[in-house]
Design a protein around this motif. Structure first.
Motif, PDB file in Angstrom:
ATOM      1  N   LEU A 171      11.320  -7.693  -1.294  1.00  0.00           N
ATOM      2  CA  LEU A 171      11.821  -7.076  -0.065  1.00  0.00           C
ATOM      3  C   LEU A 171      13.016  -7.891   0.398  1.00  0.00           C
ATOM      4  O   LEU A 171      12.856  -8.947   1.014  1.00  0.00           O
ATOM      5  CB  LEU A 171      10.698  -7.068   0.982  1.00  0.00           C
ATOM      6  CG  LEU A 171      10.889  -6.303   2.277  1.00  0.00           C
ATOM      7  CD1 LEU A 171      11.455  -4.927   2.032  1.00  0.00           C
ATOM      8  CD2 LEU A 171       9.544  -6.195   2.982  1.00  0.00           C
ATOM      9  N   SER A 218       8.467  -3.491  11.536  1.00  0.00           N
ATOM     10  CA  SER A 218       8.723  -2.420  10.579  1.00  0.00           C
ATOM     11  C   SER A 218       8.090  -2.762   9.231  1.00  0.00           C
ATOM     12  O   SER A 218       7.875  -3.939   8.916  1.00  0.00           O
ATOM     13  CB  SER A 218      10.222  -2.170  10.436  1.00  0.00           C
ATOM     14  OG  SER A 218      10.895  -3.355  10.121  1.00  0.00           O
ATOM     15  N   ALA A 219       7.804  -1.742   8.457  1.00  0.00           N
ATOM     16  CA  ALA A 219       7.077  -1.959   7.199  1.00  0.00           C
ATOM     17  C   ALA A 219       7.745  -1.186   6.063  1.00  0.00           C
ATOM     18  O   ALA A 219       8.293  -0.099   6.264  1.00  0.00           O
ATOM     19  CB  ALA A 219       5.622  -1.528   7.331  1.00  0.00           C
ATOM     20  N   THR A 220       7.664  -1.773   4.886  1.00  0.00           N
ATOM     21  CA  THR A 220       8.282  -1.195   3.698  1.00  0.00           C
ATOM     22  C   THR A 220       7.225  -0.812   2.674  1.00  0.00           C
ATOM     23  O   THR A 220       6.342  -1.616   2.361  1.00  0.00           O
ATOM     24  CB  THR A 220       9.261  -2.201   3.058  1.00  0.00           C
ATOM     25  OG1 THR A 220      10.297  -2.498   3.984  1.00  0.00           O
ATOM     26  CG2 THR A 220       9.869  -1.640   1.776  1.00  0.00           C
ATOM     27  N   PRO A 228      11.609  -6.312   7.800  1.00  0.00           N
ATOM     28  CA  PRO A 228      10.296  -5.677   7.706  1.00  0.00           C
ATOM     29  C   PRO A 228       9.325  -6.523   6.879  1.00  0.00           C
ATOM     30  O   PRO A 228       9.702  -7.599   6.392  1.00  0.00           O
ATOM     31  CB  PRO A 228      10.607  -4.379   6.977  1.00  0.00           C
ATOM     32  CG  PRO A 228      11.772  -4.714   6.095  1.00  0.00           C
ATOM     33  CD  PRO A 228      12.568  -5.735   6.839  1.00  0.00           C
ATOM     34  N   ILE A 229       8.098  -6.031   6.793  1.00  0.00           N
ATOM     35  CA  ILE A 229       7.110  -6.607   5.892  1.00  0.00           C
ATOM     36  C   ILE A 229       6.646  -5.507   4.938  1.00  0.00           C
ATOM     37  O   ILE A 229       6.918  -4.329   5.172  1.00  0.00           O
ATOM     38  CB  ILE A 229       5.901  -7.175   6.654  1.00  0.00           C
ATOM     39  CG1 ILE A 229       5.237  -6.068   7.489  1.00  0.00           C
ATOM     40  CG2 ILE A 229       6.324  -8.350   7.525  1.00  0.00           C
ATOM     41  CD1 ILE A 229       3.951  -6.507   8.172  1.00  0.00           C
ATOM     42  N   PHE A 230       5.960  -5.896   3.868  1.00  0.00           N
ATOM     43  CA  PHE A 230       5.389  -4.891   2.985  1.00  0.00           C
ATOM     44  C   PHE A 230       4.236  -4.178   3.695  1.00  0.00           C
ATOM     45  O   PHE A 230       3.422  -4.827   4.363  1.00  0.00           O
ATOM     46  CB  PHE A 230       4.856  -5.525   1.694  1.00  0.00           C
ATOM     47  CG  PHE A 230       5.928  -5.802   0.671  1.00  0.00           C
ATOM     48  CD1 PHE A 230       6.681  -4.777   0.137  1.00  0.00           C
ATOM     49  CD2 PHE A 230       6.173  -7.090   0.240  1.00  0.00           C
ATOM     50  CE1 PHE A 230       7.667  -5.027  -0.817  1.00  0.00           C
ATOM     51  CE2 PHE A 230       7.146  -7.353  -0.711  1.00  0.00           C
ATOM     52  CZ  PHE A 230       7.898  -6.316  -1.239  1.00  0.00           C
ATOM     53  N   ALA A 231       4.174  -2.864   3.581  1.00  0.00           N
ATOM     54  CA  ALA A 231       3.050  -2.120   4.137  1.00  0.00           C
ATOM     55  C   ALA A 231       1.749  -2.667   3.564  1.00  0.00           C
ATOM     56  O   ALA A 231       1.637  -2.871   2.358  1.00  0.00           O
ATOM     57  CB  ALA A 231       3.193  -0.638   3.801  1.00  0.00           C
ATOM     58  N   GLY A 232       0.814  -2.921   4.436  1.00  0.00           N
ATOM     59  CA  GLY A 232      -0.470  -3.457   4.020  1.00  0.00           C
ATOM     60  C   GLY A 232      -0.554  -4.960   4.056  1.00  0.00           C
ATOM     61  O   GLY A 232      -1.582  -5.525   3.674  1.00  0.00           O
ATOM     62  N   ASN A 245       2.669  -9.454  12.105  1.00  0.00           N
ATOM     63  CA  ASN A 245       1.452  -8.648  12.208  1.00  0.00           C
ATOM     64  C   ASN A 245       1.759  -7.176  12.038  1.00  0.00           C
ATOM     65  O   ASN A 245       2.878  -6.798  11.801  1.00  0.00           O
ATOM     66  CB  ASN A 245       0.764  -8.892  13.536  1.00  0.00           C
ATOM     67  CG  ASN A 245       1.703  -8.600  14.688  1.00  0.00           C
ATOM     68  OD1 ASN A 245       2.724  -7.935  14.533  1.00  0.00           O
ATOM     69  ND2 ASN A 245       1.386  -9.111  15.851  1.00  0.00           N
ATOM     70  N   THR A 290       0.839  -1.180   0.000  1.00  0.00           N
ATOM     71  CA  THR A 290       0.000   0.000   0.000  1.00  0.00           C
ATOM     72  C   THR A 290       0.882   1.239   0.000  1.00  0.00           C
ATOM     73  O   THR A 290       2.093   1.153   0.210  1.00  0.00           O
ATOM     74  CB  THR A 290      -0.903   0.020   1.245  1.00  0.00           C
ATOM     75  OG1 THR A 290      -0.071  -0.091   2.412  1.00  0.00           O
ATOM     76  CG2 THR A 290      -1.885  -1.150   1.224  1.00  0.00           C
ATOM     77  N   HIS A 326      -0.509  -7.271   6.712  1.00  0.00           N
ATOM     78  CA  HIS A 326      -0.584  -7.723   8.094  1.00  0.00           C
ATOM     79  C   HIS A 326      -1.281  -9.080   8.155  1.00  0.00           C
ATOM     80  O   HIS A 326      -2.277  -9.306   7.481  1.00  0.00           O
ATOM     81  CB  HIS A 326      -1.337  -6.710   8.938  1.00  0.00           C
ATOM     82  CG  HIS A 326      -0.769  -5.336   8.808  1.00  0.00           C
ATOM     83  ND1 HIS A 326       0.508  -5.022   9.159  1.00  0.00           N
ATOM     84  CD2 HIS A 326      -1.311  -4.202   8.318  1.00  0.00           C
ATOM     85  CE1 HIS A 326       0.735  -3.744   8.914  1.00  0.00           C
ATOM     86  NE2 HIS A 326      -0.353  -3.229   8.383  1.00  0.00           N
TER      87      HIS A 326
END
Lengths: 516, 129
Positions: free
Chosen positions: B42, A363-365, B116-120, B129, A138, B122
């Protein structure tokens, strides 16, 4: 121009697809809550009792007050229903708007004119007729009014500021908009969740309230960082009755090395900057958002050897530090129960902040925006003769960046790029550059132009400056990209408009088209 | 959107082996380098088991990272060529349930965290999460 004064527009949502026997709703020109399913708009155009003739019309829809996006340009005579797409959730407000269709806005002779900021497209019906996008996450983009719009994966981020193209970035702050979570700590203050409307329209801004002690009144989080790395630290804040904030990052081990800035949330200004110990301050900025919210950003380096840092948002009773002591890093004063709203904390390994990346427990990318021209746009760019004019606005004034507008990854050639804020260049073995017109302030916004005929010659100009020309030209290798080249040199910019001609315009014309 | 979690022994091995799946993962550069497609890959993801976390006196938490070099590939499609790849550890569907498309590491996803994870993206799974 069509006279709208006697016309009668009526809209209503329609669960079906048939146009026959419409049953109008009670509301006209009103807002709807269409729900999450795809919905249709039923439209009728009448002048008194007379059905209006089939004048070309454009139907636009805004969701939640965001920019109007086109639904159709073929609204015909009489009553019909058109697919207006899906809504993100059942709380979104649908606001239809009808315009007489006009081609006045299209630049003369253009083969393709993509006005991202104005939501106007020629000659197609959708920006996705010309551009494909891959982004595995997103992403947010800002509107001109200062709201944040969230876009789903593989979706062009287009608002009334334009098409946003950025590289991948990672937000290493956990629970970025949940300051009441255990990931955060409050020093001599309390945090109350969900007390104000955030820039994304959700009531998720938390309230940081100082106690009445003489101490540092802060919200902070301990974060693992990469040693000897520059970080951009940012947070969205809103004044309640505590006017000043100090935003900083400092080392955890000695609590000595830090960089920081102070901001005035009533004036909307950065009031002081600095560093302590071996911290290095690089830059600071403040950006206005809707509802009196500001995004504060400070960039710097904690200390070459530190791997654990504190992200600190500190309430402050003053606009500037006094003397550069450790106390000045985290201002200490006697609280009077004043407060401030916080939201959207972000820390990213970079020399400037990118668009907001929400996080939860890890954390998020935000993935990179891989935008590719397709169909007729690809054909025009790769044609024997072409001209392109790109109006874009960088999201940063950081120096030393190479920001790609149009490139060919396969050939390694760049049709248009900007470097170090002062040049617009084209490359085909030999760099051809043009200095920005003197009337422009770098990166408040600029129009760049490039024209060529393969095997004959090329011209480049920026902001109405002097046109540079030579005998070079670019032959596409079939790897055209918008906003990056080979997955690097991303634009970090809003493309406000991109116009293409399938001929090489004269230098004087190109110059005029890029004038501010 | 499917998130494919891949593991190699180290980054150098990943850059060489990724050439097999270059259509998805990126572009080889020279003999030893590889440009990851950062619009859907990622790289350098860290993984750990929350059950092994150590709470420090200062309130911080120390993770024991799992050995290896991890990356996430995100694609719209369920791709058998990726699901059957020897480097795939597990695959999750963001639009689940069901969330788990494939699990090659046994029933331990509830005790797995990644960053990290990709945004969105979860997931209601352990630390992802």
């Amino acid at each position: 121009m069509t006279d709208l004064r006697q016309l009668h527009f009526r809209f209503r949502t329609d669960a079906g697809t048939a146009d026959a026997s419409p049953t109008w709703g009670a509301g006209e020109d009103v807002n709807y809550y269409p729900g999450t399913a795809n919905f249709r708009l039923r439209i009728g155009l009448r002048n008194a009792s007379t059905v209006v003739a089939a004048t070309p019309w454009e139907l636009y829809v805004s969701r939640n007050g965001d920019a109007y996006t086109p639904v159709t340009t073929t609204v015909a005579k009489g009553v019909q229903s058109v697919d207006a797409g899906a809504s993100a959730d059942d709380t979104q407000v649908l606001i239809p708007r009808l315009y007489p269709f006009t081609t006045d806005w299209i630049l003369s002779g253009a083969a393709i004119d993509l006005d991202f900021a104005g939501s106007r497209i020629y000659p197609g019906a959708s920006f996705t007729d010309y551009l494909s996008i891959t982004r595995a996450s997103t992403g947010y983009a800002k509107t001109a009014s200062g709201t944040l719009t969230s876009f789903s994966t593989n979706t062009l981020r287009i608002t009334d500021l334009g098409l946003l193209v950025e590289d991948a970035r990672t937000n290493i702050v956990l629970r970025s908009q949940e300051f009441d979570n255990a990931s955060w700590n409050a020093g001599s203050s309390t945090i109350t969740a969900n007390q104000a409307v955030a820039p994304d329209g959700t009531t998720t801004m938390d309230k940081l309230t100082e106690d009445t002690g003489t101490s540092q009144h802060i919200a902070y989080q301990q974060i693992t960082i990469t040693a000897n790395t520059t970080y951009a630290v940012s947070v969205f804040v809103k004044d309640v009755d505590r006017r000043y904030i100090q935003l900083s990052a400092g080392d955890q081990a000695t609590q000595t090395h830090a960089f920081y800035c102070y901001a005035d949330l009533q004036a909307g200004t950065i009031t002081d900057t600095g560093s302590t110990g071996s911290g290095t301050f690089t830059s600071a900025s403040i950006e206005a958002f809707t509802g009196g919210v500001y995004r504060i950003t400070v960039v710097g380096k904690v200390n070459a050897t530190d791997t654990v840092a504190f992200f600190i948002a500190a309430l402050s009773d003053r606009a500037t530090q006094a003397g550069g002591s450790l106390q000045a890093w985290r201002p200490s004063y006697t609280g009077t129960s004043k407060s401030m709203h916080l939201w959207g904390a972000q820390m990213e390994a970079a020399s400037f902040a990118s668009s907001y990346i929400p996080t939860s427990g890890t954390s998020a990318t935000r993935a990179a925006d891989s935008v590719t021209p397709i169909g007729s746009l690809e054909s025009v760019i790769a044609g024997t003769s072409m001209t392109s004019v790109v109006d874009f606005q960088s999201i940063t004034d950081a120096t030393g960046l190479t920001q790609t507008l149009i490139a060919d990854s396969n050939s390694g050639f760049t049709y248009l790029y900007s470097q170090s804020r002062t040049l617009a260049n084209s490359y085909s073995g030999v760099v051809l550059s043009a200095t920005l017109g003197s009337s422009l302030t770098a990166f408040i916004g600029a129009k760049f132009g490039y024209a060529q005929t393969i095997g004959t010659g090329r011209s480049v100009v920026a902001g109405g400056g002097t046109v540079a020309s030579d005998a070079g030209s670019i032959t596409s290798g079939g790897g055209l990209a918008i906003g990056n080249q080979s997955g690097a040199s991303y634009a970090y910019a809003y493309f406000r408009r991109m116009t293409m001609w399938n001929s090489k315009l004269a230098d004087a014309t190109l110059d005029a088209l890029t004038a501010p | 959107m499917i998130d494919y979690f891949l593991r190699w022994n180290n980054e150098a091995e990943a850059k060489l082996d990724a050439r097999r799946l270059a259509a998805y993962l990126g572009t080889p550069v020279g003999a030893n380098e590889f440009n990851w497609s950062l619009f859907r890959v990622l790289p350098n993801v860290q993984a750990w088991r929350p059950s092994q976390d150590v709470q420090n006196p200062d309130g911080s938490v120390t993770h024991t990272y799992l050995p290896g070099w991890f990356a996430i590939l995100a694609m719209d499609e369920v791709l058998q060529v990726i699901l059957n790849d020897g480097n795939l550890r597990f695959a999750l569907d963001r639009d689940g349930p069901p969330y788990v498309i494939k699990n090659n590491i046994g029933a331990v996803l509830q005790d797995l965290a990644v960053s990290p994870i990709f945004a969105g993206s979860h997931y209601p799974l352990g630390g992802i999460n």
